[in-house]
Design a protein around this motif. Structure first.
Motif, PDB file in Angstrom:
ATOM      1  N   ARG A 192       0.435  -1.029  -0.370  1.00 40.69           N
ATOM      2  CA  ARG A 192      -0.143  -0.407   0.003  1.00 40.69           C
ATOM      3  C   ARG A 192       1.114   1.215  -0.115  1.00 40.69           C
ATOM      4  N   CYS A 193       0.218   2.281  -0.191  1.00 33.85           N
ATOM      5  CA  CYS A 193       1.186   3.371  -0.133  1.00 33.85           C
ATOM      6  C   CYS A 193       0.047   4.691  -0.316  1.00 33.85           C
ATOM      7  N   ASP A 194       0.869   5.586   0.858  1.00 33.03           N
ATOM      8  CA  ASP A 194       0.529   6.911   0.834  1.00 33.03           C
ATOM      9  C   ASP A 194       1.281   8.350  -0.069  1.00 33.03           C
ATOM     10  N   ALA A 195       0.322   8.481  -0.316  1.00 32.49           N
ATOM     11  CA  ALA A 195       1.196   9.890  -0.948  1.00 32.49           C
ATOM     12  C   ALA A 195       1.179  10.926  -0.804  1.00 32.49           C
ATOM     13  N   ASN A 196       2.384  11.603  -0.493  1.00 30.85           N
ATOM     14  CA  ASN A 196       2.386  13.108   0.153  1.00 30.85           C
ATOM     15  C   ASN A 196       3.086  13.699  -1.039  1.00 30.85           C
ATOM     16  N   VAL A 197       2.044  14.514  -1.194  1.00 26.74           N
ATOM     17  CA  VAL A 197       2.807  15.497  -1.960  1.00 26.74           C
ATOM     18  C   VAL A 197       2.107  17.338  -2.622  1.00 26.74           C
ATOM     19  N   SER A 198       3.350  17.754  -2.266  1.00 26.34           N
ATOM     20  CA  SER A 198       3.103  19.495  -2.396  1.00 26.34           C
ATOM     21  C   SER A 198       3.646  20.628  -3.955  1.00 26.34           C
ATOM     22  N   VAL A 199       3.445  21.373  -4.083  1.00 24.72           N
ATOM     23  CA  VAL A 199       3.814  22.049  -5.165  1.00 24.72           C
ATOM     24  C   VAL A 199       4.858  23.650  -4.696  1.00 24.72           C
ATOM     25  N   HIS A 200       4.905  23.759  -5.460  1.00 25.64           N
ATOM     26  CA  HIS A 200       6.342  25.636  -5.087  1.00 25.64           C
ATOM     27  C   HIS A 200       6.288  25.907  -6.355  1.00 25.64           C
ATOM     28  N   ARG A 201       6.505  27.674  -6.215  1.00 25.28           N
ATOM     29  CA  ARG A 201       7.036  27.673  -7.725  1.00 25.28           C
ATOM     30  C   ARG A 201       8.265  27.380  -8.052  1.00 25.28           C
ATOM     31  N   LYS A 202       8.452  27.361  -9.152  1.00 25.77           N
ATOM     32  CA  LYS A 202       9.802  27.043 -10.102  1.00 25.77           C
ATOM     33  C   LYS A 202      11.029  27.925  -9.315  1.00 25.77           C
ATOM     34  N   GLY A 203      11.400  27.813  -8.817  1.00 27.94           N
ATOM     35  CA  GLY A 203      13.330  28.218  -8.458  1.00 27.94           C
ATOM     36  C   GLY A 203      13.086  28.837  -7.350  1.00 27.94           C
ATOM     37  N   SER A 204      11.596  28.551  -6.434  1.00 31.74           N
ATOM     38  CA  SER A 204      11.510  28.674  -5.179  1.00 31.74           C
ATOM     39  C   SER A 204      11.926  27.814  -4.171  1.00 31.74           C
ATOM     40  N   GLU A 205      12.990  28.436  -3.207  1.00 26.15           N
ATOM     41  CA  GLU A 205      13.712  27.373  -2.414  1.00 26.15           C
ATOM     42  C   GLU A 205      13.097  26.175  -1.224  1.00 26.15           C
ATOM     43  N   ALA A 206      12.115  27.126  -1.026  1.00 25.93           N
ATOM     44  CA  ALA A 206      11.235  26.482   0.270  1.00 25.93           C
ATOM     45  C   ALA A 206      10.032  25.165  -1.059  1.00 25.93           C
ATOM     46  N   PHE A 207       9.536  24.378   0.109  1.00 23.73           N
ATOM     47  CA  PHE A 207       8.587  23.135  -0.822  1.00 23.73           C
ATOM     48  C   PHE A 207       7.795  23.678   0.211  1.00 23.73           C
ATOM     49  N   GLY A 208       6.457  23.606  -0.493  1.00 21.57           N
ATOM     50  CA  GLY A 208       4.628  23.983  -0.122  1.00 21.57           C
ATOM     51  C   GLY A 208       4.439  22.854   1.102  1.00 21.57           C
ATOM     52  N   ILE A 209       2.643  23.225   1.192  1.00 23.26           N
ATOM     53  CA  ILE A 209       2.632  22.163   2.786  1.00 23.26           C
ATOM     54  C   ILE A 209       2.368  21.250   1.419  1.00 23.26           C
ATOM     55  N   ALA A 210       2.500  19.700   2.568  1.00 19.63           N
ATOM     56  CA  ALA A 210       2.118  18.996   1.863  1.00 19.63           C
ATOM     57  C   ALA A 210       0.823  18.300   2.410  1.00 19.63           C
ATOM     58  N   THR A 211       0.092  18.041   1.368  1.00 14.75           N
ATOM     59  CA  THR A 211      -1.024  16.936   1.624  1.00 14.75           C
ATOM     60  C   THR A 211      -0.700  15.781   1.480  1.00 14.75           C
ATOM     61  N   GLU A 212      -1.670  14.192   2.500  1.00 15.11           N
ATOM     62  CA  GLU A 212      -1.192  13.332   1.546  1.00 15.11           C
ATOM     63  C   GLU A 212      -2.155  12.714   1.381  1.00 15.11           C
ATOM     64  N   VAL A 213      -2.662  12.012   0.224  1.00 17.55           N
ATOM     65  CA  VAL A 213      -3.437  10.980  -0.711  1.00 17.55           C
ATOM     66  C   VAL A 213      -3.436   9.440  -0.092  1.00 17.55           C
TER      67      VAL A 213
END
Ligand code: ADP
Ligand code: ZN
Ligand code: MG
Length: 475
Positions: A192-213
């Motif tokens: 089974r797999c729980d997937a954590n994912v976030s998005v951020h603007r290209k070039g930005s160093e910091a990752f976005g807040i992740a959600t879990e699916v």
């Protein structure tokens, strides 16, 4: 994705294939009638004492060592507390701050580029029961899964596309099956797999807040769920909104992810050390022995296939896709003495037949020696290649030996020059104007004559002999 980049980290749970459960002696088996594989320990009755299954730790160590992780000499179990109908104890035995293994990596090849995905940790835990939601709105529970041994493999957030996540899962699935520690069946939930994912603007160093699916039951499902969630998050950010930490449930039929709950933090689980289990001690000799006894791993085997048998890497990779297939190929290469042809047969026909019949190499009905025998019939020109493929199909359909099929069903190829010459002469007589064109320079008509001759012999003429005869007759 345009101006955005996605970041993906996966938490994969794999059910280990031990005889018994993690902390009791109930059988570890899928598909039994509900609530028949249970005892006071896995049901969490008062006064019970769990005892760690040594085979669980051993299988988990195989996996950890295979991905190059460090197995720690000491680790401990913790209780993860939460309340849900499928968790009768009210807590799950897991490993929190001292997992038995950290580090390691999985190497991927995605669309031609290579990438290494770091593994943060692998830890031991037990499975919960299974809730089944009924059509009338009620929920029933099967506790057979309570206490089934699991490893959780937590990746670093090193993936950036759904395709990479798919490749990572394929690789994990291949590896656990290869090592015989998990059957890798996502439909039945053993992987089974729980997937954590976030998005951020290209070039930005910091990752976005992740959600879990959660709640995907195939590798394709994970890929689709990630694509959906990336798109959704970009939409929210573009619309000036913010992403909140939450858990979403993938709905396979609607192909959408629905918010389920606010994401718990580890505080919510009130972790504390499991008082009923002693710490996990792995003497270094034990880890060394397991490491030494590890089977040759997929990548190593693939590289060896290239070097030892002169196979193209793409071919070797297909053959090393599964250990059983790799074993079958290698036995066939030895038995037939012709590794490249053996590779063609396995990559082409054997895999095609397995797919068509939806069956496993372990239950492939044609033995290595029968297939080597068939290859030999081609070698000695008793069968044409296409005739041999037809014989193989008949072998599968009837379960009969190649000899009896060749003899009784007339697949044998004829190299009898006189017989073939007779047919060739008839063909040339039948197409006089083509013969004239050929003789006046239209040399590409030669294939036409060979084709007609083959057709007239129902494919049984040895094409090499037929060509030689036609050459002679036409010159
Ligand atoms: P915890 O569950 O202790 O909060 P994390 O949330 O840091 O741990 O990690 C859980 C999983 O989420 C890991 O697989 C990790 O790779 C992934 N992850 C962590 N941060 C991000 C992020 N910003 N975007 C996507 N995945 C992330
Ligand atoms: Zn039990
Ligand atoms: Mg977990």
């Amino acid at each position: 994705m345009g101006e955005y980049e996605a970041v993906i980290g996966l938490e994969v749970h794999a059910q280990l294939m031990t005889e018994t459960k993690a902390f009791c002696t109930c059988p570890n088996r899928y598909g039994a009638p509900p609530n028949t594989l249970v005892c006071p320990v896995c049901l969490g009755m008062p006064g019970i004492l769990p005892v760690l299954n040594r085979a669980m730790l051993e299988q988990a160590m195989k996996l950890a060592l295979a991905v190059g992780a460090t197995v720690h000499p000491r680790s401990k179990f913790d209780r993860k507390n939460y309340f849900y109908p499928d968790l009768p104890k009210g807590y799950q035995i897991s490993q929190y701050d001292e997992p038995f293994s950290t580090g390691g990596s999985i190497e991927l090849k995605v669309d031609g580029h290579r990438k290494s995905i770091r593994i943060r940790r692998i830890h031991l835990e037990e499975d919960a029961g299974k809730s089944m939601h009924q059509a009338d709105g009620s929920t029933i529970v099967d506790m057979n899964r309570c206490g089934v041994p699991l490893v959780e493999i937590v990746s670093e957030p090193d993936m950036s596309t759904p395709a990479e996540a798919r490749a990572y899962l394929n690789e994990i699935r291949r590896l656990v099956r290869w090592l015989d520690v998990c059957d890798g069946n996502m439909e039945e939930g053993s992987l089974r797999c729980d997937a954590n994912v976030s998005v951020h603007r290209k070039g930005s160093e910091a990752f976005g807040i992740a959600t879990e699916v959660k709640n995907m039951n195939s590798i394709r499902g994970v890929e689709r769920a990630l694509a959906y969630e990336i798109e959704r998050q970009i939409g929210v950010v573009e619309g000036g909104g913010t992403i909140t930490r939450q858990t979403l449930l993938w709905d396979e039929t609607e192909e959408i992810a629905r918010p389920m709950r606010r994401k718990e933090s580890s505080d919510d689980y009130r972790y504390f050390p499991e008082p009923d289990l002693v710490e996990v001690v792995v003497p270094s000799e034990w880890a060394e022995r397991i490491s030494r006894d590890l089977v040759e791993l997929p990548r190593a085997r693939c590289m060896r296939f290239c070097q030892e048998y002169g196979l193209a890497e793409a071919t070797a990779e297909v053959l090393a896709g599964e250990r059983g297939v790799a074993d079958y190929f290698e036995a066939l290469a030895k038995e037939s003495g012709d590794p490249r042809r053996a590779a063609n047969w396995v990559q082409g026909d054997v895999l095609r037949i397995l797919k068509e019949r939806n069956c496993d190499i372990a239950s492939f009905p044609v033995s290595v020696s029968d297939l080597a025998g068939l290859m030999n019939e081609v070698e000695t020109a008793r069968l044409s290649l296409s005739g041999a493929k037809k014989v193989l199909d008949r072998m599968i359909e009837t379960g009969r030996s190649p000899e009896s099929i060749i003899e009784q069903e007339g697949f044998a190829q004829t190299s009898d020059a006189r017989e073939i010459e007779e047919v060739a002469r008839e063909i040339l007589a039948k197409f006089p104007s083509e013969v004239i064109k050929y003789k006046s320079g239209k040399k590409n008509l030669f294939g036409f004559f060979v084709g007609e001759t083959m057709k007239a012999t129902k494919g049984q003429a040895n094409p090499k002999v037929a060509s030689e005869i036609l050459q002679r007759l036409l010159s």
